[in-house]
Design a protein around this motif. Structure first.
Motif, PDB file in Angstrom:
ATOM      1  N   CYS A  24     -19.403  52.193  -3.072  1.00  0.00           N
ATOM      2  CA  CYS A  24     -18.346  51.183  -3.015  1.00  0.00           C
ATOM      3  C   CYS A  24     -17.378  51.390  -1.843  1.00  0.00           C
ATOM      4  O   CYS A  24     -16.784  50.441  -1.347  1.00  0.00           O
ATOM      5  CB  CYS A  24     -17.574  51.188  -4.339  1.00  0.00           C
ATOM      6  SG  CYS A  24     -16.528  49.753  -4.586  1.00  0.00           S
ATOM      7  N   GLU A  25     -17.221  52.616  -1.415  1.00  0.00           N
ATOM      8  CA  GLU A  25     -16.264  52.899  -0.345  1.00  0.00           C
ATOM      9  C   GLU A  25     -16.601  52.117   0.922  1.00  0.00           C
ATOM     10  O   GLU A  25     -17.774  51.975   1.289  1.00  0.00           O
ATOM     11  CB  GLU A  25     -16.255  54.403  -0.028  1.00  0.00           C
ATOM     12  CG  GLU A  25     -15.241  54.794   1.029  1.00  0.00           C
ATOM     13  CD  GLU A  25     -15.259  56.278   1.352  1.00  0.00           C
ATOM     14  OE1 GLU A  25     -14.510  56.704   2.253  1.00  0.00           O
ATOM     15  OE2 GLU A  25     -16.042  57.015   0.722  1.00  0.00           O
ATOM     16  N   ARG A 199     -20.591  52.272  -9.313  1.00  0.00           N
ATOM     17  CA  ARG A 199     -21.893  51.662  -9.057  1.00  0.00           C
ATOM     18  C   ARG A 199     -21.933  50.211  -9.503  1.00  0.00           C
ATOM     19  O   ARG A 199     -22.488  49.350  -8.809  1.00  0.00           O
ATOM     20  CB  ARG A 199     -22.978  52.468  -9.796  1.00  0.00           C
ATOM     21  CG  ARG A 199     -24.368  52.233  -9.254  1.00  0.00           C
ATOM     22  CD  ARG A 199     -24.620  53.075  -8.019  1.00  0.00           C
ATOM     23  NE  ARG A 199     -25.782  52.588  -7.290  1.00  0.00           N
ATOM     24  CZ  ARG A 199     -25.715  51.962  -6.130  1.00  0.00           C
ATOM     25  NH1 ARG A 199     -24.545  51.724  -5.573  1.00  0.00           N
ATOM     26  NH2 ARG A 199     -26.780  51.576  -5.494  1.00  0.00           N
ATOM     27  N   VAL A 200     -21.389  49.924 -10.697  1.00  0.00           N
ATOM     28  CA  VAL A 200     -21.552  48.579 -11.260  1.00  0.00           C
ATOM     29  C   VAL A 200     -20.269  47.747 -11.233  1.00  0.00           C
ATOM     30  O   VAL A 200     -20.315  46.538 -11.451  1.00  0.00           O
ATOM     31  CB  VAL A 200     -22.080  48.651 -12.711  1.00  0.00           C
ATOM     32  CG1 VAL A 200     -23.393  49.407 -12.774  1.00  0.00           C
ATOM     33  CG2 VAL A 200     -21.060  49.310 -13.643  1.00  0.00           C
ATOM     34  N   GLY A 201     -19.128  48.384 -10.956  1.00  0.00           N
ATOM     35  CA  GLY A 201     -17.861  47.652 -10.959  1.00  0.00           C
ATOM     36  C   GLY A 201     -17.184  47.625  -9.610  1.00  0.00           C
ATOM     37  O   GLY A 201     -15.952  47.526  -9.528  1.00  0.00           O
ATOM     38  N   GLN A 206     -12.744  46.981  -5.456  1.00  0.00           N
ATOM     39  CA  GLN A 206     -12.432  46.474  -4.113  1.00  0.00           C
ATOM     40  C   GLN A 206     -11.218  45.558  -4.147  1.00  0.00           C
ATOM     41  O   GLN A 206     -10.402  45.570  -3.219  1.00  0.00           O
ATOM     42  CB  GLN A 206     -13.649  45.744  -3.539  1.00  0.00           C
ATOM     43  CG  GLN A 206     -14.741  46.672  -3.045  1.00  0.00           C
ATOM     44  CD  GLN A 206     -15.933  45.923  -2.505  1.00  0.00           C
ATOM     45  OE1 GLN A 206     -16.199  44.773  -2.890  1.00  0.00           O
ATOM     46  NE2 GLN A 206     -16.679  46.555  -1.612  1.00  0.00           N
ATOM     47  N   ARG A 207     -11.088  44.765  -5.220  1.00  0.00           N
ATOM     48  CA  ARG A 207      -9.906  43.907  -5.348  1.00  0.00           C
ATOM     49  C   ARG A 207      -8.632  44.729  -5.499  1.00  0.00           C
ATOM     50  O   ARG A 207      -7.558  44.311  -5.064  1.00  0.00           O
ATOM     51  CB  ARG A 207     -10.075  42.964  -6.545  1.00  0.00           C
ATOM     52  CG  ARG A 207     -11.074  41.838  -6.320  1.00  0.00           C
ATOM     53  CD  ARG A 207     -10.921  40.735  -7.343  1.00  0.00           C
ATOM     54  NE  ARG A 207     -11.212  41.188  -8.695  1.00  0.00           N
ATOM     55  CZ  ARG A 207     -12.427  41.164  -9.246  1.00  0.00           C
ATOM     56  NH1 ARG A 207     -13.465  40.711  -8.543  1.00  0.00           N
ATOM     57  NH2 ARG A 207     -12.591  41.578 -10.483  1.00  0.00           N
ATOM     58  N   LEU A 208      -8.772  45.906  -6.082  1.00  0.00           N
ATOM     59  CA  LEU A 208      -7.621  46.810  -6.234  1.00  0.00           C
ATOM     60  C   LEU A 208      -7.439  47.718  -5.012  1.00  0.00           C
ATOM     61  O   LEU A 208      -6.503  48.505  -4.963  1.00  0.00           O
ATOM     62  CB  LEU A 208      -7.803  47.688  -7.484  1.00  0.00           C
ATOM     63  CG  LEU A 208      -7.833  46.964  -8.835  1.00  0.00           C
ATOM     64  CD1 LEU A 208      -8.025  47.978  -9.957  1.00  0.00           C
ATOM     65  CD2 LEU A 208      -6.550  46.159  -9.059  1.00  0.00           C
ATOM     66  N   ASN A 209      -8.352  47.587  -4.055  1.00  0.00           N
ATOM     67  CA  ASN A 209      -8.343  48.427  -2.850  1.00  0.00           C
ATOM     68  C   ASN A 209      -8.408  49.913  -3.220  1.00  0.00           C
ATOM     69  O   ASN A 209      -7.727  50.760  -2.632  1.00  0.00           O
ATOM     70  CB  ASN A 209      -7.100  48.145  -1.999  1.00  0.00           C
ATOM     71  CG  ASN A 209      -7.248  48.679  -0.583  1.00  0.00           C
ATOM     72  OD1 ASN A 209      -8.357  48.784  -0.055  1.00  0.00           O
ATOM     73  ND2 ASN A 209      -6.132  49.043   0.035  1.00  0.00           N
ATOM     74  N   PHE A 210      -9.230  50.240  -4.228  1.00  0.00           N
ATOM     75  CA  PHE A 210      -9.412  51.625  -4.669  1.00  0.00           C
ATOM     76  C   PHE A 210     -10.908  51.867  -4.845  1.00  0.00           C
ATOM     77  O   PHE A 210     -11.470  51.672  -5.913  1.00  0.00           O
ATOM     78  CB  PHE A 210      -8.670  51.878  -5.983  1.00  0.00           C
ATOM     79  CG  PHE A 210      -8.643  53.332  -6.381  1.00  0.00           C
ATOM     80  CD1 PHE A 210      -7.697  54.194  -5.849  1.00  0.00           C
ATOM     81  CD2 PHE A 210      -9.556  53.834  -7.300  1.00  0.00           C
ATOM     82  CE1 PHE A 210      -7.680  55.532  -6.207  1.00  0.00           C
ATOM     83  CE2 PHE A 210      -9.550  55.171  -7.662  1.00  0.00           C
ATOM     84  CZ  PHE A 210      -8.601  56.015  -7.125  1.00  0.00           C
TER      85      PHE A 210
END
Length: 275
Positions: A24-25, A199-201, A206-210
């Motif tokens: 996700c990063e 992996r799945v969320g 990304q919306r939380l920028n975390f």
């Protein structure tokens, strides 16, 4: 032409982002040479914890079997390959990362799996270790068939380890051992939650920028392995070398609420096991 194509395909396996897995990063956010910066740097926690655990478990390993050191020596290689994988997201990096974890698990099973839980056709640990070796070699080869499912398969081993731990702890009344078991399970649960959530969320984070949960997984899983492997080693010591009166302590101070657990051998005269 076929040989040239094979060489090109092999070279491509080392290329940046040749793996089908992308965490996700955000890629290249902090460096043009490092794909996932936080996931890469968080892998260095392996290089901190592993040497400490090698030192702390040496008295137990010296009495029981020096091959026990292989677990934490190989954990250093897990850290190396994890850093390489996240730095490049290459296919080769992915396979080295996953296969090193598989072989750590194999060594752990071969050394620590309780004798009383061996399959009926296995009579001794040497035979069991050979069986583990064969299964691990076959699994290593088959991991190239569908690489995207390897990580999920590896995490399934955690469920079997939890079941084995449950069987071993049913008759234990030592509160310090029970506390270590609860902490081990809690750390593993928290770590795997971070792994799955990353992996799945990913879109949610990304919306939380975390987008750092996989890096947090690295930190938590190393600590979980330190706690879990010490617990398993303690139970093993009570079965295999009960005369040494194994006990549990925490480094750097046994009175602190947090620390790295390790085994202390209190005596050399035979005694009954506590768990």
């Amino acid at each position: 032409m076929g040989g040239v194509y094979s060489l090109e395909k092999m070279a491509g396996s080392f290329s940046y982002e040749s793996s089908e897995i992308d965490w996700c990063e955000d890629n290249y956010r902090h460096s043009e040479h490092v794909v996932e910066f936080f996931n890469t740097t968080s892998s260095f926690v392996f290089f901190i914890v592993s040497p400490i655990m090698l030192y702390l478990l040496h008295p137990y390993a010296k009495e029981r079997n020096l091959a026990i050191h292989l677990v934490w020596v190989m954990m250093i290689f897990v850290g190396i390959f994890s850093a390489y994988f996240h730095m490049t997201l290459s296919f080769v990096g992915q396979m080295l990362d996953e296969l090193s974890i598989l072989w750590v698990l194999a060594v752990g099973y071969a050394i620590w799996f309780p004798r009383k839980l061996f399959p009926w056709f296995i009579k001794d640990r040497s035979t069991f270790s050979k069986l583990v070796l064969v299964i691990t070699v076959v699994s290593s080869v088959s991991s190239f068939v569908k690489p995207t499912v390897n990580a999920y398969a590896l995490n399934c081993f955690g469920l079997h380890l939890l079941y084995t731990l449950f069987l071993e702890m049913r008759c234990c009344t030592d509160q310090k051992v029970l506390r270590l078991a609860k902490l081990s399970v809690a750390l593993w649960g928290l770590a795997i939650s971070c792994w799955i959530s990353d992996r799945v969320g990913c879109s949610f984070w990304q919306r939380l920028n975390f987008c750092y949960l996989h890096g947090i997984w690295h930190i938590l899983i190393v600590i979980a392995v330190a706690y879990g492997s010490t617990l398993i080693a303690y139970l093993d010591a009570n079965y295999e070398i009960p005369y040494s009166l194994p006990g549990l302590q925490y480094w750097p101070n046994d009175k602190w609420a947090v620390g790295l657990p390790h085994i202390v051998l209190k005596a050399t005269t035979k005694t009954q096991k506590r768990c």
